[in-house]
Design an enzyme around this catalytic site. Sequence first.
Site, short mmCIF file in Angstrom:
data_model
loop_
_atom_site.label_atom_id
_atom_site.label_comp_id
_atom_site.label_asym_id
_atom_site.label_seq_id
_atom_site.Cartn_x
_atom_site.Cartn_y
_atom_site.Cartn_z
N THR A 11 0.97 -1.16 -0.05
CA THR A 11 0.03 0.13 0.16
C THR A 11 0.87 1.12 -0.11
O THR A 11 1.60 1.39 0.93
CB THR A 11 -1.04 0.08 1.14
OG1 THR A 11 -1.63 -1.21 1.17
CG2 THR A 11 -1.87 1.14 1.22
N LYS A 47 0.53 4.63 8.33
CA LYS A 47 1.18 4.91 7.13
C LYS A 47 -0.01 5.31 5.94
O LYS A 47 0.15 6.24 5.26
CB LYS A 47 2.25 4.04 6.50
CG LYS A 47 2.84 4.35 5.34
CD LYS A 47 2.18 3.46 4.40
CE LYS A 47 2.26 2.02 4.61
NZ LYS A 47 1.78 0.99 3.33
N LYS A 54 -7.46 1.27 -2.69
CA LYS A 54 -6.95 1.05 -1.29
C LYS A 54 -7.25 2.17 -0.32
O LYS A 54 -7.60 1.80 0.74
CB LYS A 54 -5.36 0.57 -1.25
CG LYS A 54 -5.02 0.12 0.19
CD LYS A 54 -5.72 -1.17 0.28
CE LYS A 54 -5.33 -1.65 1.82
NZ LYS A 54 -4.05 -2.38 1.68
#
Length: 299
Positions: free
Chosen positions: A100, A243, A175
């Site tokens: 990701t 993150k 995502k």
Amino acid sequence: MDPAKDAIGFIGIGVMGSSMAAHLMKAGFRIHANTRTREKAKALLEAGAHWEEGPAQLAPKCRVIFTMVGYPSDVEAVYFGPKGLIENAMPGTILVDCSTSKPELAKLIAGAAKARGLGALDAPVSGGDIGAKNAKLTIMVGGAKADFEAVEGLFRLMGEVVVLQGGPGSGQHTKMANQIAIAGNLAGAVEAIIYAKGAGLDPRTVLQSIGSGSAGSWQLNNMVPRMLDGNFEPGFYVKHFLKDLRIALEAAREMKLDLPLLDLAERLFESMEEGGYGAKGTQALYLLYERRRLEGGGN
């Protein structure tokens, strides 16, 4: 692809990458593996995978290379530079980043790969450790349709829902939408259970009622039992989710979107990392709320 002829590279043998690579091996593919800590690849190597010292050594031996690393800086280190995949992969190789990462970085990788005769897909996944183990991941893909079709069969060895979302970066944007939805569902599930405890109810009994119907969600029905069992081992790390939230927040600001729930989630997970929960699973959000409940004098 032909398991008898085509080797696959896999860089990043972590909580999810290890299971994903194992599914490819079970299908008969020869795997060339590399990860930061070789010990984490021990089970895969014992099962027959070939160890490579780095991307430069791995790249020329594989027709398709999957990467599953932690941060955008790790993605850059694996793909770019004289020892990176782009410089060392053979023409025609398809590079698939399942990390990701930033949508703009995915676009940079795709452009650099195309210039060297390589294919590139951004293909982040969702489903955590359980989805990876059971080959039931959701795989969100961005890139050229021809490259997607060339490796779609490999995706289906690892995932259950596989969708090409659009061009380079589309998988990463999807995502981000996924992580925003998870953040809201997870926080809602935790607050529901904290409220139930504050009211003197048995949270497991409450879950029997609210786990179905309109309140039901994957987070409520899968993560709350882990919380109540005291299981905070990572299916997905708090530090990695933070993150992701920061990437989503940065992208949202670039698009001039006001997403207050995303902003709140980023602050909550930042508090978790500061509180020492960074290496726990995302369900450890419960610990942050429980600590605050107790500090506030709740039941």
